[in-house]
Design a protein around this motif. Structure first.
Motif, PDB file in Angstrom:
ATOM      1  N   GLU A   1       0.867  -1.169   0.000  1.00  0.00           N
ATOM      2  CA  GLU A   1       0.000   0.000   0.000  1.00  0.00           C
ATOM      3  C   GLU A   1       0.905   1.220   0.000  1.00  0.00           C
ATOM      4  O   GLU A   1       1.790   1.348   0.842  1.00  0.00           O
ATOM      5  CB  GLU A   1      -0.902  -0.001   1.240  1.00  0.00           C
TER       6      GLU A   1
ATOM      7  N   SER B   1       1.541   5.498  -0.240  1.00  0.00           N
ATOM      8  CA  SER B   1       1.034   6.868  -0.108  1.00  0.00           C
ATOM      9  C   SER B   1       2.056   7.822  -0.725  1.00  0.00           C
ATOM     10  O   SER B   1       3.237   7.786  -0.367  1.00  0.00           O
ATOM     11  CB  SER B   1       0.823   7.236   1.362  1.00  0.00           C
TER      12      SER B   1
ATOM     13  N   SER C   1      -2.321  10.404 -11.667  1.00  0.00           N
ATOM     14  CA  SER C   1      -3.640   9.796 -11.916  1.00  0.00           C
ATOM     15  C   SER C   1      -3.543   8.647 -12.906  1.00  0.00           C
ATOM     16  O   SER C   1      -4.434   7.784 -12.952  1.00  0.00           O
ATOM     17  CB  SER C   1      -4.612  10.854 -12.440  1.00  0.00           C
TER      18      SER C   1
ATOM     19  N   GLU D   1      -2.556   6.132  -2.540  1.00  0.00           N
ATOM     20  CA  GLU D   1      -3.285   7.354  -2.264  1.00  0.00           C
ATOM     21  C   GLU D   1      -2.339   8.526  -2.496  1.00  0.00           C
ATOM     22  O   GLU D   1      -1.119   8.383  -2.393  1.00  0.00           O
ATOM     23  CB  GLU D   1      -3.805   7.373  -0.821  1.00  0.00           C
TER      24      GLU D   1
ATOM     25  N   ASP E   1     -11.198  12.353  -8.429  1.00  0.00           N
ATOM     26  CA  ASP E   1     -10.556  11.077  -8.093  1.00  0.00           C
ATOM     27  C   ASP E   1     -10.474  10.938  -6.574  1.00  0.00           C
ATOM     28  O   ASP E   1      -9.859  11.774  -5.900  1.00  0.00           O
ATOM     29  CB  ASP E   1      -9.156  11.034  -8.706  1.00  0.00           C
TER      30      ASP E   1
ATOM     31  N   ARG F   1      -8.763   9.048  -4.813  1.00  0.00           N
ATOM     32  CA  ARG F   1      -7.434   8.744  -4.280  1.00  0.00           C
ATOM     33  C   ARG F   1      -6.700   9.999  -3.810  1.00  0.00           C
ATOM     34  O   ARG F   1      -5.725   9.916  -3.077  1.00  0.00           O
ATOM     35  CB  ARG F   1      -6.592   8.031  -5.335  1.00  0.00           C
TER      36      ARG F   1
END
Length: 379
Positions: free
Chosen positions: A43, A45, A65, A73, A96, A98
């Motif tokens: 995951e 960021s 994007s 994220e 979006d 995210r």
């Protein structure tokens, strides 16, 4: 019995040349491909600190994007912008899910912005870049694959964008490639000396383990090199260099010579801290400064007092030879062979830049993001 001043200067010049050349060769031999990669299964960021970047951040957010990596994220922390940067980010947040916008309130500064973004993140891996940078579609995927179980920090490659419009931008591009070569080479030898906040990644648990930016928050810069040195000093994690072309980041050149000197002075403001954090790095910085100072001073001494010409010739010959060697190596890897025609201009101007910045940096004499600095602290 004291040696004559001229003899002392000759010995100093030759010894400095020897150490300087050995260091460059050490960097060159450390520039090697990293074959230790793992599947991308984290995951992630992405945390971006932005201050008055309304005209440029849209390009980066568009790049992010379109990333091929799924689990991420994107957190943008607005550091008291006055040009509508927050509105640009809000538009992306609406399109979006995210994307996330956070605004600094009482505190200010890049490290404060990054710290707030990291504390709000959910990812196991944190990636940071600058708001005016551009990244490829596989940037995230390429960066995270270097996180083998023992790696806690990854230094990424960055360079100026391909369009070279004048001698200043060519000089800056060559100069920055030299910095990247030293970073790459030192990482290859297991003693990473520096990093660029335009392209770094680290485990969130490593950030928390070393105390984040807490003890370096008072420095205007250092979210990259000072933080990386804290990770290296902990000796709990390896630091890897991301050499994949897919992991490269591009950034714009400075807007003027004054802006370029201002940037380099800001970077150099942290040099005195290296004495404590990375003594080997500090010693080489001193040698490099002395080498460039002598390359300017000795020709003047030759003109006014007939200082031995052979000493100057030997020093400059070996200095330029090893500098050409490392430039040839890194320009080939970066696909920037067009810069070779501008290298002589860089070689002539570089010593002046080093001496000037080396004097101003430790005094903290620069401005950044409308904030004046003295002794590395915000006025």
């Amino acid at each position: 019995m004291f040696l004559p001043f001229e003899t002392v200067l000759i010995i100093t010049s030759l010894l400095t040349t020897q150490i300087y050349c050995f260091g460059i060769i050490w960097f060159i031999t450390g520039i090697r491909r990293n074959s230790s990669v793992v599947p991308d299964c984290f995951e992630v960021s992405i945390v971006i600190a932005a201050r008055d970047e309304a005209d440029r951040i849209d390009g980066l957010l568009n790049d992010l994007s379109n990333q091929s990596y799924s689990f991420l994220e994107i957190i943008v922390v607005d550091d008291h912008s006055t040009d509508g940067t927050d509105q640009v980010v809000k538009n992306w947040c609406q399109k979006d899910s995210r994307y996330k916008l956070i605004s600094l309130e009482e505190t200010e500064g890049k490290k404060a912005a990054l710290a707030k973004g990291i504390s709000s993140s959910d990812g196991e891996i944190i990636l940071t870049t600058d708001a005016d940078c551009r990244v490829g579609i596989d940037w995230v995927s390429a960066m995270v694959q270097y996180f083998t179980p023992e790696v806690g920090f990854v230094v990424g490659f960055s360079q100026l964008k391909m369009h070279m419009s004048n001698l200043r931008s060519s000089f800056e591009t060559i100069d920055f490639l030299g910095l990247m070569a030293c970073i790459w080479g030192s990482c290859g030898h297991g003693y990473p000396m520096a990093a660029s906040g335009q392209n770094i990644a680290f485990r969130k648990c490593v950030y928390e383990e070393v105390g984040g930016y807490t003890d370096i928050m008072h420095r205007i810069s250092g979210d990259d090199v000072l933080f990386m040195q804290k990770v290296r000093a902990s000796r709990n994690w390896l630091i890897s260099f991301a050499d994949s072309e897919k992991a490269y980041v591009a950034h714009p050149c400075s807007s003027s010579w004054l802006s370029l000197v201002n940037q380099r002075t800001r970077w150099a403001s942290n040099a005195p801290l290296m004495l404590r954090m990375a003594p080997f790095f500090f010693i080489y910085l001193l040698v490099a400064y002395l080498m460039n100072f002598l390359s300017l001073a000795l020709p003047i001494l030759y003109l006014v007092s007939r200082f031995p010409l052979w000493t100057i010739t030997v020093m400059l010959f070996f200095k330029l030879t090893v500098e050409w060697m490392i430039f040839s190596r890194i320009s080939k890897l970066a696909g920037r062979s067009e810069l070779k025609r501008s290298w002589p201009f860089w070689a002539m101007l570089h010593p002046i830049c080093v001496v000037l910045v080396g004097l101003m940096g430790p005094l903290g004499l620069f401005r950044w993001k409308r904030r004046g600095q003295r002794w590395g602290r915000t006025l």
